[in-house]
Write a protein that holds these residues in place. Structure first.
Motif, mmCIF file in Angstrom:
data_model
loop_
_atom_site.group_PDB
_atom_site.id
_atom_site.type_symbol
_atom_site.label_atom_id
_atom_site.label_comp_id
_atom_site.label_asym_id
_atom_site.label_seq_id
_atom_site.Cartn_x
_atom_site.Cartn_y
_atom_site.Cartn_z
ATOM 1 N N PRO A 247 0.790 -1.236 0.000
ATOM 2 C CA PRO A 247 0.000 0.000 0.000
ATOM 3 C C PRO A 247 0.818 1.279 0.000
ATOM 4 N N GLY A 248 1.951 1.291 0.689
ATOM 5 C CA GLY A 248 2.739 2.515 0.733
ATOM 6 C C GLY A 248 3.441 2.706 2.054
ATOM 7 N N GLU A 249 4.164 3.819 2.170
ATOM 8 C CA GLU A 249 5.031 4.065 3.312
ATOM 9 C C GLU A 249 4.273 4.050 4.643
ATOM 10 N N GLU A 250 2.990 4.364 4.601
ATOM 11 C CA GLU A 250 2.225 4.381 5.854
ATOM 12 C C GLU A 250 2.125 2.990 6.482
ATOM 13 N N ASP A 251 2.379 1.945 5.690
ATOM 14 C CA ASP A 251 2.338 0.581 6.212
ATOM 15 C C ASP A 251 3.736 -0.007 6.389
ATOM 16 N N PHE B 186 14.113 0.359 5.959
ATOM 17 C CA PHE B 186 13.076 0.062 4.969
ATOM 18 C C PHE B 186 12.668 1.324 4.218
ATOM 19 N N LYS B 187 12.453 2.404 4.938
ATOM 20 C CA LYS B 187 12.021 3.643 4.294
ATOM 21 C C LYS B 187 13.106 4.183 3.364
ATOM 22 N N TYR B 188 14.365 3.952 3.715
ATOM 23 C CA TYR B 188 15.455 4.377 2.841
ATOM 24 C C TYR B 188 15.372 3.645 1.499
ATOM 25 N N HIS B 189 15.203 2.327 1.538
ATOM 26 C CA HIS B 189 15.122 1.557 0.303
ATOM 27 C C HIS B 189 13.834 1.879 -0.468
ATOM 28 N N PHE B 190 12.774 2.130 0.253
ATOM 29 C CA PHE B 190 11.489 2.467 -0.357
ATOM 30 C C PHE B 190 11.593 3.754 -1.174
ATOM 31 N N ALA B 191 12.503 4.642 -0.762
ATOM 32 C CA ALA B 191 12.627 5.953 -1.410
ATOM 33 C C ALA B 191 13.621 5.958 -2.568
ATOM 34 N N GLN B 192 14.235 4.818 -2.890
ATOM 35 C CA GLN B 192 15.227 4.793 -3.956
ATOM 36 C C GLN B 192 14.579 4.982 -5.330
ATOM 37 N N PRO B 193 15.303 5.582 -6.268
ATOM 38 C CA PRO B 193 14.695 5.915 -7.574
ATOM 39 C C PRO B 193 14.264 4.697 -8.385
ATOM 40 N N ASP B 194 14.891 3.536 -8.160
ATOM 41 C CA ASP B 194 14.521 2.345 -8.938
ATOM 42 C C ASP B 194 13.371 1.556 -8.303
ATOM 43 N N TYR B 195 12.901 2.013 -7.139
ATOM 44 C CA TYR B 195 11.787 1.304 -6.499
ATOM 45 C C TYR B 195 10.539 1.389 -7.373
ATOM 46 N N ARG B 196 9.851 0.239 -7.508
ATOM 47 C CA ARG B 196 8.615 0.187 -8.293
ATOM 48 C C ARG B 196 7.543 -0.503 -7.468
ATOM 49 N N ASN B 197 6.463 0.212 -7.238
ATOM 50 C CA ASN B 197 5.379 -0.341 -6.434
ATOM 51 C C ASN B 197 4.737 -1.558 -7.090
ATOM 52 N N ASP B 198 4.751 -1.600 -8.436
ATOM 53 C CA ASP B 198 4.129 -2.735 -9.116
ATOM 54 C C ASP B 198 4.928 -4.020 -8.936
ATOM 55 N N LEU B 199 6.161 -3.919 -8.428
ATOM 56 C CA LEU B 199 6.992 -5.092 -8.185
ATOM 57 C C LEU B 199 7.096 -5.428 -6.697
ATOM 58 N N ASP B 200 6.333 -4.747 -5.870
ATOM 59 C CA ASP B 200 6.360 -4.936 -4.409
ATOM 60 C C ASP B 200 5.031 -5.572 -4.001
ATOM 61 N N LEU B 201 5.026 -6.895 -3.873
ATOM 62 C CA LEU B 201 3.787 -7.653 -3.707
ATOM 63 C C LEU B 201 3.684 -8.255 -2.310
#
Length: 320
Positions: A175-179, A205-220
């Motif tokens: 869902p996003g950083e709030e979780d 975790f938040k550091y990796h979540f903020a990286q430019p190559d992070y893709r939400n569609d690949l985080d299941l």
């Protein structure tokens, strides 16, 4: 240390280009697929747990040319603290003092950590199984082989079975950083039984979540009927790495099922879902790493899903 060599700490962004050049010079000779760009190196150094003044060391020759680089990744405070030592020495300067000096620096730094935290420390370093010179160096400096790992690959041109989720579980994108706290708790509960586990922190975790190559569609994630985050598959695509290698690969970066939800088929379902997402993103080959002695049966799972071993590596350890 030879008298014409000097040792110093990291001096900030002005060192990035020289460090990247050294790593890539080593890569051109060693072919270890450990090349790097300045932007990737900068992301690495921006990790919240890295003490730039103490956890990086540089060696220069008399002309000021960088000929050695070492970095320590130090685990969070725990009963035992691990320090992972990664170092590279210019091919023309190997077999001398710099490699031994890098290891000695790592030992001194870890003893400092032990004094501050009041707990035992261990120094670790990994190498590919075919790096004979590095293996000889580590063993001569008192390291012992501790664990073996495989890098595995699977062509995404081959059919990918449809994931079958147990009744009551739903596949969702994270869902996003709030979780973040719920994701981190799931991760730690999934790997708590694994070799050399160190808890992931929300900050990391938040550091990796903020990286430019992070893709939400690949985080299941697989969510249970009561809303519990039960299993996950996080995939990565590194465009810069693919440009360097000339290949089109994506990673199954982490895959896990938390305690209480195992043996239900969630791991297989999440793996297949991740492979489908990588294929949909245009990736040709999926890559992953696995502990050869993983007690959860991960190796059997990957083999049954079409992965094959392409490389072996060894984790070495030394008590300091």
């Amino acid at each position: 240390m030879a008298t014409n060599l000097s040792v110093r700490s990291y001096a900030g962004d002005r060192d990035l280009s020289a460090i990247a050049d050294l790593i890539n010079t080593c890569e051109a000779v060693d072919r270890l697929e450990e090349g790097i760009s300045i932007s990737e190196l900068q992301q690495e150094f921006n990790q919240p747990s890295l003490d730039l003044a103490r956890d990086i060391c540089l060696w220069e020759d008399a002309s000021g040319k960088l000929i050695g680089f070492a970095q320590l990744s130090i685990s969070e405070p725990a009963e035992v603290t691990d320090g992972w030592l990664w170092f590279r020495v210019h091919p023309q300067m190997r077999g001398g003092d710099v490699e031994a000096s890098a290891i000695a620096w790592g030992e001194v730094r870890m003893r400092e950590v032990s004094a501050v935290r009041g707990s035992p420390v261990k120094l670790r370093s990994s190498t590919r199984a075919d790096e004979c010179d590095r293996i000889s160096l580590l063993t001569s400096c008192g390291f012992k082989a501790d664990r073996y790992f495989f890098r595995m690959a699977r062509s995404l041109a081959e059919p990918i079975p449809e994931p079958q989720f147990p009744e009551g579980f739903v596949l969702r994108q994270f869902p996003g950083e709030e979780d973040a706290e719920a994701w981190v708790e799931m991760f730690n509960q999934s790997f708590i039984d694994h070799w050399n586990h160190h808890d992931l922190t929300v900050e990391k975790f938040k550091y990796h979540f903020a990286q430019p190559d992070y893709r939400n569609d690949l985080d299941l994630i697989a969510v249970a009927a009561d809303g519990t985050f039960a299993a996950f598959c996080y995939c990565e695509i590194n465009p810069e790495e693919n440009d360097r290698t000339g290949r089109n690969e994506g990673w199954i970066a982490v895959l896990g099922t938390r305690r209480g939800f195992r043996k239900l088929g969630l791991g297989r379902a999440m793996l297949l879902a991740g492979l489908q997402r990588l294929k949909a993103a245009g990736v040709e080959t999926a890559i992953l790493g696995v502990d050869a002695a993983n007690p959860s049966g991960a190796l059997r799972l990957y083999e049954s899903a079409g992965f094959h071993n392409i490389r072996n590596s060894i984790s070495y350890i030394k008590d300091v």
